[in-house]
Motif scaffolding. Structure first.
Motif, PDB file in Angstrom:
ATOM      1  N   LYS A   1       0.924   6.606  -1.346  1.00  0.00           N
ATOM      2  CA  LYS A   1       0.199   7.560  -0.504  1.00  0.00           C
ATOM      3  C   LYS A   1       1.040   8.831  -0.493  1.00  0.00           C
ATOM      4  O   LYS A   1       2.229   8.797  -0.168  1.00  0.00           O
ATOM      5  CB  LYS A   1       0.037   7.016   0.914  1.00  0.00           C
TER       6      LYS A   1
ATOM      7  N   SER B   1      -9.268   8.710  -1.181  1.00  0.00           N
ATOM      8  CA  SER B   1      -9.230   7.360  -0.608  1.00  0.00           C
ATOM      9  C   SER B   1     -10.349   6.493  -1.175  1.00  0.00           C
ATOM     10  O   SER B   1     -10.135   5.311  -1.464  1.00  0.00           O
ATOM     11  CB  SER B   1      -9.294   7.404   0.919  1.00  0.00           C
TER      12      SER B   1
ATOM     13  N   LYS C   1      -9.709   3.063  -3.329  1.00  0.00           N
ATOM     14  CA  LYS C   1     -10.283   1.742  -3.009  1.00  0.00           C
ATOM     15  C   LYS C   1     -10.982   1.153  -4.226  1.00  0.00           C
ATOM     16  O   LYS C   1     -10.808  -0.027  -4.545  1.00  0.00           O
ATOM     17  CB  LYS C   1     -11.277   1.851  -1.852  1.00  0.00           C
TER      18      LYS C   1
ATOM     19  N   TYR D   1      -2.331  -3.081  -0.586  1.00  0.00           N
ATOM     20  CA  TYR D   1      -3.206  -2.181   0.165  1.00  0.00           C
ATOM     21  C   TYR D   1      -2.400  -1.483   1.253  1.00  0.00           C
ATOM     22  O   TYR D   1      -1.306  -1.939   1.617  1.00  0.00           O
ATOM     23  CB  TYR D   1      -4.384  -2.940   0.777  1.00  0.00           C
TER      24      TYR D   1
ATOM     25  N   ASN E   1      -2.557  -0.222   5.270  1.00  0.00           N
ATOM     26  CA  ASN E   1      -3.277  -0.577   6.487  1.00  0.00           C
ATOM     27  C   ASN E   1      -4.291   0.479   6.894  1.00  0.00           C
ATOM     28  O   ASN E   1      -5.334   0.159   7.428  1.00  0.00           O
ATOM     29  CB  ASN E   1      -2.298  -0.862   7.635  1.00  0.00           C
ATOM     30  N   THR E   2      -3.959   1.731   6.644  1.00  0.00           N
ATOM     31  CA  THR E   2      -4.881   2.820   6.964  1.00  0.00           C
ATOM     32  C   THR E   2      -4.984   3.766   5.777  1.00  0.00           C
ATOM     33  O   THR E   2      -3.997   4.032   5.089  1.00  0.00           O
ATOM     34  CB  THR E   2      -4.433   3.630   8.198  1.00  0.00           C
ATOM     35  N   LEU E   3      -6.186   4.267   5.566  1.00  0.00           N
ATOM     36  CA  LEU E   3      -6.426   5.292   4.565  1.00  0.00           C
ATOM     37  C   LEU E   3      -6.986   6.506   5.270  1.00  0.00           C
ATOM     38  O   LEU E   3      -7.787   6.374   6.206  1.00  0.00           O
ATOM     39  CB  LEU E   3      -7.446   4.821   3.510  1.00  0.00           C
ATOM     40  N   ASP E   4      -6.568   7.680   4.847  1.00  0.00           N
ATOM     41  CA  ASP E   4      -7.128   8.904   5.424  1.00  0.00           C
ATOM     42  C   ASP E   4      -8.584   9.008   5.008  1.00  0.00           C
ATOM     43  O   ASP E   4      -8.954   8.646   3.879  1.00  0.00           O
ATOM     44  CB  ASP E   4      -6.363  10.130   4.957  1.00  0.00           C
ATOM     45  N   ASN E   5      -9.420   9.493   5.911  1.00  0.00           N
ATOM     46  CA  ASN E   5     -10.845   9.641   5.617  1.00  0.00           C
ATOM     47  C   ASN E   5     -11.094  10.771   4.642  1.00  0.00           C
ATOM     48  O   ASN E   5     -10.326  11.720   4.569  1.00  0.00           O
ATOM     49  CB  ASN E   5     -11.638   9.917   6.903  1.00  0.00           C
TER      50      ASN E   5
END
Length: 132
Positions: free
Chosen positions: A63, A110, A114, A125, A127-131
């Motif tokens: 990231k 993002s 995915k 993976y 835990n969080t992906l930016d929108n």
């Protein structure tokens, strides 16, 4: 007695230096530099700023929030252009490195990330992906 102090000082200095090593070995010739916040290898460099990364025996996922569109010290592939950071420098981008085949996918949005994770079948993976 003076020689004992020199030996102890040398051992202490060596231990201190080795504990502060900014390089993390990610396997297969890839390394993360925690001082410069980039991933380097003989094949490709992902420039700063690396926010987060994870790795296993086959893949590295990254990231990134880039600091520059282009920096001459990094080994960009010939097709790498400013357009690759299509959402600008304030956006978050993702990368997937196939360590075994030395293939780098990125920078990705993002959604692209995915999709590509499913395509390459990695269990890694964030835990969080930016929108988008």
């Amino acid at each position: 007695i003076a020689m004992d102090k020199i030996i102890i000082a040398f051992i202490f200095t060596t231990l201190l230096i080795s504990c502060n090593n900014p390089i993390v070995d990610l396997g297969d010739g890839y390394e993360y530099n925690s001082e410069c916040h980039h991933i380097i290898s003989d094949h490709f460099d992902i420039p700063p700023y690396i926010i987060e990364y994870k790795f296993d025996g086959n893949y590295i996922i990254v990231k990134q929030k880039p600091t520059h569109y282009y920096n001459g010290i990094y080994d960009y592939p010939k097709e790498f252009r400013k357009e690759k950071y299509s959402k600008g420098l304030n956006a978050t981008y993702y990368w997937i490195i196939d360590k075994k085949d030395n293939i780098v996918y990125g920078p990705l949005s993002s959604l692209e990330f995915k999709t590509k994770c499913k395509d390459v079948n990695t269990a890694l993976y964030f835990n969080t992906l930016d929108n988008e």
